[in-house]
Write an enzyme that holds these catalytic residues in place. Structure first.
Site, PDB file in Angstrom:
ATOM      1  N   GLU A  25       1.751  -3.400   1.988  1.00 39.30           N
ATOM      2  CA  GLU A  25       0.772  -2.935   1.007  1.00 39.30           C
ATOM      3  C   GLU A  25       0.374  -4.017   0.015  1.00 39.30           C
ATOM      4  O   GLU A  25      -0.192  -3.737  -1.045  1.00 39.30           O
ATOM      5  CB  GLU A  25       1.333  -1.725   0.269  1.00 39.30           C
ATOM      6  CG  GLU A  25       1.631  -0.534   1.167  1.00 39.30           C
ATOM      7  CD  GLU A  25       0.389   0.234   1.580  1.00 39.30           C
ATOM      8  OE1 GLU A  25      -0.424   0.583   0.719  1.00 39.30           O
ATOM      9  OE2 GLU A  25       0.241   0.497   2.798  1.00 39.30           O
ATOM     10  N   HIS A  44       3.389   3.098  -4.862  1.00 34.35           N
ATOM     11  CA  HIS A  44       3.560   1.643  -4.888  1.00 34.35           C
ATOM     12  C   HIS A  44       4.454   1.275  -6.070  1.00 34.35           C
ATOM     13  O   HIS A  44       4.474   1.975  -7.089  1.00 34.35           O
ATOM     14  CB  HIS A  44       2.218   0.918  -5.058  1.00 34.35           C
ATOM     15  CG  HIS A  44       1.320   1.001  -3.867  1.00 34.35           C
ATOM     16  ND1 HIS A  44      -0.049   1.180  -3.977  1.00 34.35           N
ATOM     17  CD2 HIS A  44       1.581   0.928  -2.537  1.00 34.35           C
ATOM     18  CE1 HIS A  44      -0.589   1.214  -2.770  1.00 34.35           C
ATOM     19  NE2 HIS A  44       0.372   1.066  -1.885  1.00 34.35           N
ATOM     20  N   CYS A  85      -4.161  -1.969 -10.387  1.00 37.76           N
ATOM     21  CA  CYS A  85      -4.618  -1.778  -9.003  1.00 37.76           C
ATOM     22  C   CYS A  85      -5.875  -2.577  -8.729  1.00 37.76           C
ATOM     23  O   CYS A  85      -6.128  -2.978  -7.590  1.00 37.76           O
ATOM     24  CB  CYS A  85      -4.902  -0.306  -8.729  1.00 37.76           C
ATOM     25  SG  CYS A  85      -3.436   0.696  -8.399  1.00 37.76           S
TER      26      CYS A  85
END
Length: 446
Positions: free
Chosen positions: A176, A252, A370
């Site tokens: 990720e 995450h 993000c």
């Protein structure tokens, strides 16, 4: 002598198909706003405003382009046939979930774009990039090809930059990107400690793992990237994320921890073995002592941390200490707002807090952190990269006009089948590659 380097932030420009399809199982905000009407224009302008504020403060701020969406090549690969308009119509009628997936603007969250290792850490002393395969979610698994093209276009000089393909797109090597990776150091130009956080060990069926939501990052993926980037043991730490946190919606690690310089800001539920993680970092960190800022559940309950995205804030170095750039929601959640006041009064490494409005992104499950990919660059590397993506006042004005010209102010799920939307997107992106000087990076341009 310490080589001078800076931490540059490359933000993803929100794409014209920004919508709320609720595609990300395990992302509480994404699921809670499913099928709401979005405002792509407002989302892009909010992102640009954040970039501009940081650029005006003197940070090196870059722009990464959105991807082409709806992605017709993905629909063709799945068996849809005909003209582009016919393909969109077929998908809308028979597989609306697939159409929503290939229309996602999720590339805006460039913390997931890649893992980046600075030249001070790598064996060949080049900056290394590995695009994330993002194979946990179909709508994100189709991103890495164009992400790789963008990064190669921006960081093209092979004397300074090394590019790797994404890891194999299987669950054992689920990756990720930088959302599960942070770097700690005394000075940016000196060797640092790269903290790789994983959700589970894929090849060990007995290892701890979440039970409600999937662990998207594997230990094996993190280890592979460390090998590809030529990192020695002294430059890397592997830490497991607390499975209970993943099951609470912390999909995450950057939703529960953020680091920069010698400061690690984290919730007590972040790591499965907190003391070992801190010990391993301290044993490897040179040039400074680790400043571990630990937030307890009593101060900020885990659900409040997730709701506010406190730890998905940007931690930015200033001459006077660390600046924490938080989403507006942090001042709307009472426990988080109280904690921020306490943090500022503590005379610790975090000396300032600034609020940023990124509500359109937050509704889809992504905060300020993000939206950015961090790339540490020496002065020579900064000059060697393509400078057309560095945000200046002039570029900000051009991009603002571009957004206002091409973006819709409302987008509902049923709009994704509109062939006019596809035409609008392609026209906009073709113009954008000219503005940024990136050349042909999209499938429709090749």
């Amino acid at each position: 002598m310490t080589r001078h380097a800076v931490e540059a932030n490359f933000d993803g420009l929100v794409g014209p198909t920004h919508n709320y399809a609720g595609l990300s199982w395990g992302n509480v905000a994404s699921k809670s706003n499913v099928n709401a009407v979005s405002n792509p224009r407002e989302a892009a302008l909010q992102g640009l405003a954040k970039m501009k504020r940081l650029a005006d403060r003197g940070y090196v701020q870059g722009v990464l382009p959105p991807h082409e969406r709806p992605h017709v090549p993905s629909l063709k690969a799945l068996g849809f046939r005909g003209t582009d308009a016919q393909i969109l119509e077929q998908a809308a009628e028979s597989s609306p979930a697939i159409l929503a997936a290939v229309s996602s603007a999720s590339s805006m969250w460039t913390a997931n774009a890649a893992t980046v290792s600075p030249s001070a850490d790598t064996s060949d002393h080049r900056v290394h990039f590995t695009p994330a395969n993002l194979n946990a979610k179909f709508h994100r698994s189709i991103e890495h090809t164009v992400t790789g093209r963008s990064l190669k276009s921006i960081f093209a000089d092979e004397g300074y930059f090394a590019h790797h393909p994404a890891l194999p797109s299987v669950s054992h090597f689920g990756d990720e990107g930088a959302a599960n990776h942070t770097r700690l150091c005394g000075h940016y130009g000196e060797p640092g400690v790269e903290l790789f956080v994983y959700g589970q060990a894929a090849f060990d069926e007995q290892a701890p793992a979440p039970v409600k939501y999937p662990a998207r990052q594997t230990l094996e993926a993190s280890q592979a990237i460390a090998r590809l980037h030529g990192l020695k043991d002294v430059n890397r730490v592997f830490a497991q994320q607390n499975p209970a946190a993943i099951d609470a919606g912390v999909f995450h690690n950057d939703v529960i921890a953020v680091g920069n310089g010698n400061t690690l800001f984290y919730h007590e539920m972040a790591f499965l073995n907190e003391e070992k993680v801190l010990t391993d970092i301290r044993a490897r960190l040179t040039g400074a002592e680790l400043e571990a800022v630990r937030v307890s559940s009593a101060e900020v309950p885990l659900e409040d941390a997730v709701a506010s995205y406190l730890f998905n804030s940007q931690l930015l170095n200033t001459p006077d200490g660390m600046l924490l750039a938080v989403p507006g929601e942090c001042r709307e959640v009472a426990s988080v707002s109280r904690y921020l006041d306490k943090l500022l009064a503590a005379n610790g490494p975090v000396t300032a807090v600034e609020v940023f409005d990124v509500k359109q992104s937050m509704r889809n499950g992504g905060g300020p952190a993000c939206l950015r990919l961090r790339v540490v660059l020496s002065d020579d590397e900064l000059q060697a990269m393509h400078r057309g993506v560095i945000l200046t006042g002039e570029l900000y004005e051009r991009l603002t006009l571009w957004v206002e010209t091409h973006y819709r102010d409302e987008l509902a799920r049923e709009d994704l089948a509109d062939p006019m939307l596809l035409d609008e997107v392609r026209k906009a992106l073709d113009e954008l590659t000219g503005i940024l000087g990136l050349g042909s990076i999209y499938d429709f341009q090749l």
